[in-house]
Design an enzyme around this catalytic site. Structure first.
Site, PDB file in Angstrom:
ATOM      1  N   THR A 195     -12.206   1.780  -1.508  1.00 14.44           N
ATOM      2  CA  THR A 195     -13.296   2.441  -0.787  1.00 14.44           C
ATOM      3  C   THR A 195     -12.993   3.889  -0.433  1.00 14.44           C
ATOM      4  OG1 THR A 195     -12.348   1.660   1.282  1.00 14.44           O
ATOM      5  CG2 THR A 195     -14.058   0.279   0.286  1.00 14.44           C
ATOM      6  N   ALA A 202      -9.871  -6.025  -3.587  1.00 10.85           N
ATOM      7  CA  ALA A 202      -8.470  -5.628  -3.702  1.00 10.85           C
ATOM      8  C   ALA A 202      -8.350  -4.314  -4.463  1.00 10.85           C
ATOM      9  CB  ALA A 202      -7.689  -6.709  -4.434  1.00 10.85           C
ATOM     10  N   GLY A 203      -7.287  -3.609  -4.207  1.00 12.18           N
ATOM     11  CA  GLY A 203      -6.984  -2.406  -4.969  1.00 12.18           C
ATOM     12  C   GLY A 203      -5.492  -2.333  -5.168  1.00 12.18           C
ATOM     13  N   HIS A 204      -5.043  -2.632  -6.366  1.00  7.48           N
ATOM     14  CA  HIS A 204      -3.604  -2.643  -6.638  1.00  7.48           C
ATOM     15  C   HIS A 204      -3.248  -1.458  -7.534  1.00  7.48           C
ATOM     16  CE1 HIS A 204      -3.273  -7.205  -5.641  1.00  7.48           C
ATOM     17  NE2 HIS A 204      -3.650  -6.462  -4.627  1.00  7.48           N
ATOM     18  N   GLY A 252      -2.678  -6.094   4.101  1.00  4.92           N
ATOM     19  CA  GLY A 252      -3.014  -5.604   2.764  1.00  4.92           C
ATOM     20  C   GLY A 252      -2.479  -4.202   2.545  1.00  4.92           C
ATOM     21  N   ASP A 253      -2.576  -3.747   1.303  1.00  7.77           N
ATOM     22  CA  ASP A 253      -2.139  -2.395   0.935  1.00  7.77           C
ATOM     23  C   ASP A 253      -0.648  -2.171   1.166  1.00  7.77           C
ATOM     24  OD1 ASP A 253      -4.791  -1.761   0.303  1.00  7.77           O
ATOM     25  OD2 ASP A 253      -5.205  -1.388   2.419  1.00  7.77           O
ATOM     26  N   THR A 285     -15.455  -4.315   2.402  1.00 11.61           N
ATOM     27  CA  THR A 285     -15.511  -3.379   1.280  1.00 11.61           C
ATOM     28  C   THR A 285     -16.890  -3.428   0.621  1.00 11.61           C
ATOM     29  OG1 THR A 285     -14.673  -5.044  -0.248  1.00 11.61           O
ATOM     30  CG2 THR A 285     -13.037  -3.651   0.817  1.00 11.61           C
ATOM     31  N   GLN A 327      -4.869  -8.712  -0.758  1.00  8.89           N
ATOM     32  CA  GLN A 327      -4.972  -8.542   0.701  1.00  8.89           C
ATOM     33  C   GLN A 327      -3.633  -8.928   1.352  1.00  8.89           C
ATOM     34  OE1 GLN A 327      -7.961 -10.447  -0.738  1.00  8.89           O
ATOM     35  NE2 GLN A 327      -8.526  -8.376  -1.248  1.00  8.89           N
ATOM     36  N   LYS A 375       1.652  -4.237  -3.267  1.00  5.48           N
ATOM     37  CA  LYS A 375       1.865  -5.415  -4.128  1.00  5.48           C
ATOM     38  C   LYS A 375       1.792  -5.066  -5.607  1.00  5.48           C
ATOM     39  CE  LYS A 375      -1.455  -7.481  -1.920  1.00  5.48           C
ATOM     40  NZ  LYS A 375      -1.587  -6.615  -0.735  1.00  5.48           N
TER      41      LYS A 375
END
Ligand code: IMP
Ligand code: MG
Length: 433
Positions: free
Chosen positions: A298, A38-40, A11-12, A123, A218, A15
């Site tokens: 987070t 998720a954090g996009h 992940g990260d 998370t 992810q 994307k």
């Protein structure tokens, strides 16, 4: 054309940025699994957008869909829609089957993690408990959320058990049933107009010859079945998950592209063979700060490591990548020597692609190839590289940066689609094939 974009690591990988520039040529962008864990991040026009649930295509004003495989926290969604400045029902659609995250899911997530000996580093967004409830066939879906009568029935049916569980086993208080109902009924009213059949829309758009992007969240190594279990998320992050979550046939997937960071990061617990520790920890700290490797969701510090080819080969076997988008190559500028794990050793045996060895991920000893580093360039100098790349392609890169990408490409035999040299849409080299 139907293209899946997946995270190739933990992940990260970036994307959000990749989806944003690919969305320029797409008509539909679809999230198919995960949720607001998720954090996009999308940077455009000097503005930084951080999305947890909204597909990253919204910045390009493309119709964005949330598929049935997602677990959707409607409170987060409303906040995101508001922060974005509103979205019309022609800009956003939500599959009527999508699972809804309820207040007890987050509480359960955190309570369970608290009792675990080895923390997963969840998370805490209720993702795992929401998927559990879906699998146990108790879940509340989007079609229930937007129908007051059904919502009341569904909450009355499951609430007493969740309350008993949280109160009796974990000693955690849950908000009152009626207040949850009132809050969610109100949320349901606000979101009702977004209801759609994502599977139908995607299939029709495909039949009409439109370009569709399926946006993964992810990464491969966090996949529930094939990732570093139990240090994984609760959804299918591999290519097959896109079909399951969006409701499309594997027969109509044309391209499967992985997003791969030029080094590796991982947030949360679990094994990480190429992590920069001990004598290399300082370098890891430098890369973390240069690459702003802090969780979007987070704020946690991400763990930093070298690129890991055996894990990328494993990812390729699970996904059948047709291309790679390399991100954050600029962050490695100024690192004197670049290491790449080309193989690992376990129990006296060396391997280039894991099979049963994957079970012992935490015991692997990386075998490294060391490549010479390249100079640190300013933002303006990287932009100059991008300008030059329009004629020279990847050859516009500093020589050793070019050699680094070529080495990895040669090892993995997956064509390079783009190389990203900064957070903004424009800071990208497009490779022509
Ligand atoms: P959960 O999905 O929130 O339960 O988290 C399970 C594991 O996946 C933890 O190690 C998280 O840090 C990790 N994780 C979940 N979502 C993401 C993501 O979007 N990027 C990176 N790691 C994630
Ligand atoms: Mg992220």
């Amino acid at each position: 054309m139907m293209k899946i974009i997946l995270g190739g690591q933990w992940g990260d990988e970036g994307k959000g940025k990749v989806i944003d520039y690919l969305a320029g040529k797409a008509e539909l962008v679809v999230r198919f699994q995960g949720g607001s864990n998720a954090g996009h991040t999308v940077v455009h026009d000097g503005k930084t957008h951080k999305f947890h649930l909204l597909p990253s295509g919204v910045v390009q004003k493309k119709r964005s869909l949330i598929g049935a495989g997602v677990v959707l926290d409607p409170r987060v969604l409303i906040q995101e829609i508001n922060e974005f400045g509103g979205l019309t029902q022609s800009e956003l659609g939500i599959d009527f089957r999508t699972s809804i995250i309820m207040p007890w899911h987050g509480l359960l997530d955190i309570a369970r993690e608290g009792l675990k000996k080895e923390k997963i580093g969840t998370t805490g967004r209720g993702i795992g408990p929401a998927y559990e409830e879906k699998a146990s066939r108790d879940g509340i879906r989007f079609c229930d959320l937007i129908d007051e009568k059904k919502l009341k029935e569904r909450i009355s049916e499951i609430y007493p058990f969740r309350k008993k569980l949280l109160h009796g086993i974990y000693q955690v208080e849950v908000p009152e049933q009626e207040s949850i109902f009132m809050q969610y009924a109100n949320i349901g009213k606000q979101l009702a107009s977004y209801a759609t059949d994502v599977s139908l829309e995607v299939n029709e758009a495909y039949a009409a010859g439109k370009n569709i992007l399926l946006e993964g969240a992810q990464g491969v190594l966090l996949d529930l079945s094939f990732g570093s279990y139990p240090f994984v998320t609760s959804s299918q992050t591999i290519a097959g998950g896109a079909c399951v979550g969006a409701g499309v046939s594997p027969k109509i997937i044309d391209e499967i592209e992985g997003v791969v960071k030029a080094y590796t990061t991982r947030v949360g617990g679990g094994p990480f063979p190429t992590e920069l520790l001990g004598a290399e920890e300082e370098l890891g700290n430098t890369i973390r700060d240069k690459g702003n490797e802090y969780g979007t969701t987070t704020g946690r510090k991400r763990r930093i490591g070298w690129l890991d080819l055996p894990l990328l080969r494993y990812a390729h076997r699970l996904n059948g990548f047709t291309g790679f988008h390399y991100t954050k190559l600029d962050v490695l500028g100024g690192v004197e020597k670049l290491k790449v794990a080309t193989a690992h050793e376990h129990a006296g045996k060396k391997f280039e692609t894991p099979s049963r060895e994957f079970e012992f991920l935490g015991e692997w000893k990386p075998v490294y190839k060391t490549l010479p580093g390249f100079e640190e360039l300013s933002r303006e100098e990287w932009r100059e590289v991008v300008r030059e790349s329009k004629e020279k392609g990847l050859k516009a890169l500093p020589k050793n940066a070019f050699e680094y990408i070529k080495f990895v490409e040669g090892e993995l035999k997956i064509p390079t689609k783009t190389v990203s040299l900064g957070p903004a849409r424009e800071e990208t080299i497009f490779v022509n094939h």
